[in-house]
Design a protein around this motif. Structure first.
Motif, PDB file in Angstrom:
ATOM      1  N   GLU A 176     -28.560   5.053  31.297  1.00 14.71           N
ATOM      2  CA  GLU A 176     -27.409   4.875  30.578  1.00 14.71           C
ATOM      3  C   GLU A 176     -27.383   5.689  29.584  1.00 14.71           C
ATOM      4  O   GLU A 176     -26.380   6.245  28.838  1.00 14.71           O
ATOM      5  CB  GLU A 176     -27.362   3.330  30.002  1.00 14.71           C
ATOM      6  CG  GLU A 176     -26.077   2.681  29.572  1.00 14.71           C
ATOM      7  CD  GLU A 176     -26.072   1.463  29.420  1.00 14.71           C
ATOM      8  OE1 GLU A 176     -25.621   0.742  28.302  1.00 14.71           O
ATOM      9  OE2 GLU A 176     -26.625   0.524  30.397  1.00 14.71           O
ATOM     10  N   LEU A 177     -28.467   5.960  28.896  1.00 15.99           N
ATOM     11  CA  LEU A 177     -29.040   6.931  27.604  1.00 15.99           C
ATOM     12  C   LEU A 177     -28.406   8.403  27.949  1.00 15.99           C
ATOM     13  O   LEU A 177     -27.649   8.862  27.269  1.00 15.99           O
ATOM     14  CB  LEU A 177     -30.147   6.461  26.923  1.00 15.99           C
ATOM     15  CG  LEU A 177     -30.528   7.290  25.713  1.00 15.99           C
ATOM     16  CD1 LEU A 177     -29.722   6.591  24.486  1.00 15.99           C
ATOM     17  CD2 LEU A 177     -31.949   6.906  25.404  1.00 15.99           C
ATOM     18  N   LEU A 178     -29.140   8.765  28.883  1.00 15.83           N
ATOM     19  CA  LEU A 178     -29.063  10.135  29.234  1.00 15.83           C
ATOM     20  C   LEU A 178     -28.019  10.625  30.172  1.00 15.83           C
ATOM     21  O   LEU A 178     -27.583  12.051  30.418  1.00 15.83           O
ATOM     22  CB  LEU A 178     -30.526  10.536  29.689  1.00 15.83           C
ATOM     23  CG  LEU A 178     -31.561  10.993  28.741  1.00 15.83           C
ATOM     24  CD1 LEU A 178     -32.714  11.300  29.587  1.00 15.83           C
ATOM     25  CD2 LEU A 178     -31.261  12.450  27.898  1.00 15.83           C
TER      26      LEU A 178
ATOM     27  N   GLN B  80     -36.175   4.712  17.635  1.00 17.09           N
ATOM     28  CA  GLN B  80     -36.763   6.280  17.293  1.00 17.09           C
ATOM     29  C   GLN B  80     -36.666   7.138  18.407  1.00 17.09           C
ATOM     30  O   GLN B  80     -36.536   8.132  18.288  1.00 17.09           O
ATOM     31  CB  GLN B  80     -38.027   6.120  16.481  1.00 17.09           C
ATOM     32  CG  GLN B  80     -38.513   7.380  15.789  1.00 17.09           C
ATOM     33  CD  GLN B  80     -37.793   7.714  14.727  1.00 17.09           C
ATOM     34  OE1 GLN B  80     -37.054   6.811  14.292  1.00 17.09           O
ATOM     35  NE2 GLN B  80     -37.648   9.103  14.472  1.00 17.09           N
ATOM     36  N   THR B  81     -36.641   6.394  19.527  1.00 18.71           N
ATOM     37  CA  THR B  81     -36.411   7.145  20.703  1.00 18.71           C
ATOM     38  C   THR B  81     -35.012   7.743  20.921  1.00 18.71           C
ATOM     39  O   THR B  81     -34.952   8.897  21.076  1.00 18.71           O
ATOM     40  CB  THR B  81     -36.559   6.388  22.124  1.00 18.71           C
ATOM     41  OG1 THR B  81     -37.418   5.119  21.883  1.00 18.71           O
ATOM     42  CG2 THR B  81     -36.691   6.849  23.225  1.00 18.71           C
ATOM     43  N   ILE B  82     -33.993   7.172  20.344  1.00 18.66           N
ATOM     44  CA  ILE B  82     -32.753   7.513  20.460  1.00 18.66           C
ATOM     45  C   ILE B  82     -32.666   8.636  19.452  1.00 18.66           C
ATOM     46  O   ILE B  82     -31.885   9.442  19.626  1.00 18.66           O
ATOM     47  CB  ILE B  82     -31.816   6.357  20.093  1.00 18.66           C
ATOM     48  CG1 ILE B  82     -31.735   5.253  21.334  1.00 18.66           C
ATOM     49  CG2 ILE B  82     -30.399   6.846  20.038  1.00 18.66           C
ATOM     50  CD1 ILE B  82     -30.962   4.146  21.091  1.00 18.66           C
TER      51      ILE B  82
ATOM     52  N   ASN C 189     -34.727  10.522  18.062  1.00 13.42           N
ATOM     53  CA  ASN C 189     -35.402  11.892  18.332  1.00 13.42           C
ATOM     54  C   ASN C 189     -34.772  12.395  19.501  1.00 13.42           C
ATOM     55  O   ASN C 189     -34.725  13.787  19.650  1.00 13.42           O
ATOM     56  CB  ASN C 189     -37.079  11.854  18.788  1.00 13.42           C
ATOM     57  CG  ASN C 189     -37.769  11.413  17.680  1.00 13.42           C
ATOM     58  OD1 ASN C 189     -37.495  11.640  16.312  1.00 13.42           O
ATOM     59  ND2 ASN C 189     -39.036  10.726  17.698  1.00 13.42           N
ATOM     60  N   LEU C 190     -34.202  11.911  20.540  1.00 10.75           N
ATOM     61  CA  LEU C 190     -33.533  12.330  21.485  1.00 10.75           C
ATOM     62  C   LEU C 190     -32.204  13.138  21.087  1.00 10.75           C
ATOM     63  O   LEU C 190     -32.165  14.210  21.610  1.00 10.75           O
ATOM     64  CB  LEU C 190     -33.202  11.236  22.599  1.00 10.75           C
ATOM     65  CG  LEU C 190     -32.303  11.678  23.777  1.00 10.75           C
ATOM     66  CD1 LEU C 190     -32.749  12.454  24.694  1.00 10.75           C
ATOM     67  CD2 LEU C 190     -31.354  10.318  24.391  1.00 10.75           C
ATOM     68  N   TYR C 191     -31.424  12.419  20.141  1.00 11.94           N
ATOM     69  CA  TYR C 191     -30.206  13.378  19.703  1.00 11.94           C
ATOM     70  C   TYR C 191     -30.660  14.660  18.917  1.00 11.94           C
ATOM     71  O   TYR C 191     -29.906  15.636  19.052  1.00 11.94           O
ATOM     72  CB  TYR C 191     -29.528  12.379  18.901  1.00 11.94           C
ATOM     73  CG  TYR C 191     -28.847  11.351  19.436  1.00 11.94           C
ATOM     74  CD1 TYR C 191     -28.493  11.440  20.807  1.00 11.94           C
ATOM     75  CD2 TYR C 191     -28.277   9.931  18.746  1.00 11.94           C
ATOM     76  CE1 TYR C 191     -27.623  10.294  21.208  1.00 11.94           C
ATOM     77  CE2 TYR C 191     -27.552   9.135  19.283  1.00 11.94           C
ATOM     78  CZ  TYR C 191     -27.421   9.254  20.777  1.00 11.94           C
ATOM     79  OH  TYR C 191     -26.550   8.373  21.270  1.00 11.94           O
ATOM     80  N   MET C 192     -31.662  14.551  18.295  1.00 13.70           N
ATOM     81  CA  MET C 192     -32.388  15.786  17.520  1.00 13.70           C
ATOM     82  C   MET C 192     -32.539  16.746  18.719  1.00 13.70           C
ATOM     83  O   MET C 192     -32.362  17.972  18.363  1.00 13.70           O
ATOM     84  CB  MET C 192     -33.757  15.430  17.036  1.00 13.70           C
ATOM     85  CG  MET C 192     -33.602  16.201  15.635  1.00 13.70           C
ATOM     86  SD  MET C 192     -35.406  16.024  14.999  1.00 13.70           S
ATOM     87  CE  MET C 192     -35.300  13.995  14.344  1.00 13.70           C
ATOM     88  N   ALA C 193     -33.223  16.547  19.790  1.00 12.79           N
ATOM     89  CA  ALA C 193     -33.427  17.412  20.839  1.00 12.79           C
ATOM     90  C   ALA C 193     -32.262  17.923  21.422  1.00 12.79           C
ATOM     91  O   ALA C 193     -32.083  19.103  21.900  1.00 12.79           O
ATOM     92  CB  ALA C 193     -34.352  16.788  21.962  1.00 12.79           C
ATOM     93  N   ILE C 194     -31.197  17.072  21.810  1.00 14.52           N
ATOM     94  CA  ILE C 194     -29.987  17.530  22.510  1.00 14.52           C
ATOM     95  C   ILE C 194     -29.104  18.439  21.745  1.00 14.52           C
ATOM     96  O   ILE C 194     -28.410  19.345  22.056  1.00 14.52           O
ATOM     97  CB  ILE C 194     -29.153  16.075  22.883  1.00 14.52           C
ATOM     98  CG1 ILE C 194     -29.981  15.492  23.849  1.00 14.52           C
ATOM     99  CG2 ILE C 194     -27.805  16.550  23.199  1.00 14.52           C
ATOM    100  CD1 ILE C 194     -29.363  14.166  24.169  1.00 14.52           C
TER     101      ILE C 194
END
Length: 593
Positions: free
Chosen positions: A146-148, A108-110, A112-117
């Motif tokens: 690695e993710l961001l 869910q971290t990933i 929600n992060l994509y939604m914000a990006i």
């Protein structure tokens, strides 16, 4: 405007968003934190320890001799409440991405992060719970980099429990998150991102001003519905609502204008002035797509209108709930409701019971199917009862999802066999870091609706995290499985299932119902059928009463006379006897495994 910052907190479930929000509120002296999770004000949220609603609050903070206004929105972490997150993100310019130091990046971290990006938000990465003995911040830093693709020194180490790193977070918000862009002199444009129902004041809408200024007493109109109102009171959101004379571009606040009917306020709508309206509405957020459908029926038929009113009030507070009226032979009149997932459905049921005192019966949850007839016409069906005759159907399409499961290598075997058992097909698996792996599957939504998430958690001892996105429809061999009691079909228990699972499911349903339906004075036949073909049967034996107990000794014909008399009574009772199916039986079908 340059001293305003709007930001939200996003993270996976249980990574400490609400606790960290408490520390921020405490540090900026907005409130004295007396108990944990001050923003979670619903009893359900306190009991379960999860955030269900996003909560907006304003803080004031002096930094380098200047006063800044910080509008914070705390969001839920569970996949079933991701619509709340998407609405919060639309009202912000920045986001705090929180990752648990012992758990690392989860599904869910990933998501929600994509939604914000996608919304071009400035991301401030934070590693929370660094004070724990099991914390592993170096490894988690690697995952975040690695993710961001950010620099190591940009990641803040913090702890919501001890308050470590809170100053750094506030400094990062002020330095990194951009101030709102907009024009004070332009026509008013304000985005509604939430609303609540108040029995004294009517409906209160929460908004963020993109352009223009709103003053108390202005005549405003809602762009999409075209309705006009007087802004009786406007203000900002602290722990309580604080009235203000005017709000300018970039502010987040509330408006009370005495609206009584819930249909007039649409979340995602734009507020503008009647005199000098804006040319176009703000792009809100996409319409919500329900994933799971279930029928809600009042236990007493006369409560139908009360249930409708309760659902409308709930919909104000939770825009991801959709409903429309339907009727069932077994249960009378009710509503077909669309939910984002099973937890969402459970929470709505609980809230109906607590907030509106409505007791409801819920039918088996299912998803929507596209049914094509021989002429090539398509019909969308949410409910097995709405299926056309099997002879008229050419083929049925069911919704598929793309699922991603993040787990450690120890649990790959059991998780793969669970997904294959649910007709999943593996697309790829990739190793993220260390011994963590991400599995990507295509799966039918109907298979994961009922108990997939619970079983995934128990197989992986609570570690694996799961996230999914709809990815269109595919043709499948689906059939309608009916349940008959004494030859009468119970439409609320019928389900659509894949042909491979039908026989097994029919047998298990009959066995389960045999345990749950109380015995009567006559035999009850429970049958599972596909069309006119019976595939499983169980019989609940009648309660026997020893009518010959009072005949002791004497001639046998006296006993026979009594037994014949009872036999006739039994026959008559069977003709008019009907079977009561308890609520437990409807819910037990969900937990067949």
């Amino acid at each position: 405007m340059k001293n305003i910052r709007n930001f939200c907190i996003i993270a996976h479930i249980d990574h400490g968003k609400s606790t960290l929000a408490d520390r921020l509120l405490e540090f900026t002296k907005t409130i004295n934190v007396t108990s944990g999770q001050m923003l979670d004000d619903m009893d359900l949220e306190k009991e379960r320890g999860i955030t269900i609603k996003s909560h907006a609050i304003q803080m004031e903070y002096n930094f380098n001799g200047e006063k800044y206004i910080l509008n914070l929105i705390d969001t839920p972490g569970h996949v079933d409440f991701s619509y709340e997150v998407s609405r919060s993100i639309a009202a912000c310019e920045g986001a705090l991405l929180i990752v648990d130091a012992s758990q690392g990046v989860q599904a869910q971290t990933i998501s929600n992060l994509y939604m914000a990006i996608e919304h071009d938000l400035e991301i401030v990465p934070i590693i929370n719970k660094c004070d724990m003995a099991s914390a592993n911040p170096e490894e988690v830093e690697d995952e975040i980099v690695e993710l961001l693709g950010c620099k190591r020194e940009e990641i803040i180490r913090a702890s919501g429990k001890t308050g470590m790193g809170v100053e750094d977070i506030l400094a990062a918000v002020i330095e990194r998150v951009p101030s709102p862009k907009g024009d004070d002199d332009a026509p008013l444009q304000a985005l509604i991102f939430d609303s609540v129902f108040n029995s004294f004041r009517g409906i209160i809408a929460y908004f963020k001003i993109e352009n223009g200024v709103i003053r108390s007493g202005d005549k405003v109109k809602f762009f999409n519905t075209g309705k006009e109102y007087l802004a009786d009171e406007i203000g900002v959101l602290k722990m309580d609502m604080v009235p203000r004379k005017e709000l300018r571009t970039g502010d987040v606040g509330y408006i009370i204008s005495g609206i009584k009917t819930s249909k007039e306020v649409k979340v995602g709508d734009t507020i503008t002035h009647v005199v000098n309206p804006c040319k176009e509405a703000i792009d809100g957020f996409e319409e919500v797509k329900p994933m799971v459908f279930a029928g809600l029926y009042p236990i007493e038929a006369e409560d139908f209108e009360d249930l409708r009113a309760s659902l409308e009030k709930l919909q104000l507070n939770d825009a991801s709930l959709t409903f429309q009226p339907e009727s069932s032979l077994a249960l009378g009149f009710g509503f077909r409701c669309g939910f984002l997932g099973l937890l969402h459905m459970e929470i709505i049921q609980e809230r109906l019971d607590r907030e509106f005192d409505m007791n409801v019966i819920t039918t088996v949850p299912n998803v929507s199917y596209n049914i094509y007839d021989k002429q090539g016409n398509m019909k969308e069906v949410h409910n097995p009862g709405g299926m056309p005759d099997p002879t008229l159907i050419d083929h049925i399409e069911e919704p598929y999802i793309k699922a991603s499961v993040i787990t450690t290598t120890d649990y790959i075997g059991p998780i793969m066999s669970l997904c294959l058992g649910k007709r999943g097909e593996l697309i790829k698996q990739e190793y993220i870091s260390g011994n963590r792996v991400e599995l990507h599957y295509y799966m039918p939504l109907g298979e994961i609706v009922i108990d997939f998430y619970d079983r995934l958690k128990s197989i992986s001892k609570g570690y694996a995290s799961f996230d999914y996105h709809p990815c269109g429809f595919r043709t499948s061999k689906l059939i309608k499985l009916d349940v008959l009691l004494n030859g009468e079909s119970v439409d609320a228990l019928s389900t659509l299932t894949h042909i491979d699972n039908a026989y097994d499911m029919g047998r298990r349903m009959c066995e389960k119902l045999k345990e749950l339906i109380p015995r009567q004075q006559f035999d009850i036949a429970i049958q599972a059928a596909i069309g006119s073909k019976i595939i499983a049967r169980e019989t609940i034996k009648a309660l026997r009463k020893d009518v010959t107990a009072k005949c002791y000794g004497g001639d046998v014909s006296r006993k026979r006379k009594l037994l014949e008399k009872q036999k006739k009574g039994k026959k008559r009772m069977k003709q008019i006897g009907n079977v009561e199916v308890p609520q437990k039986a409807f819910l037990a079908v969900l937990k067949l495994d």
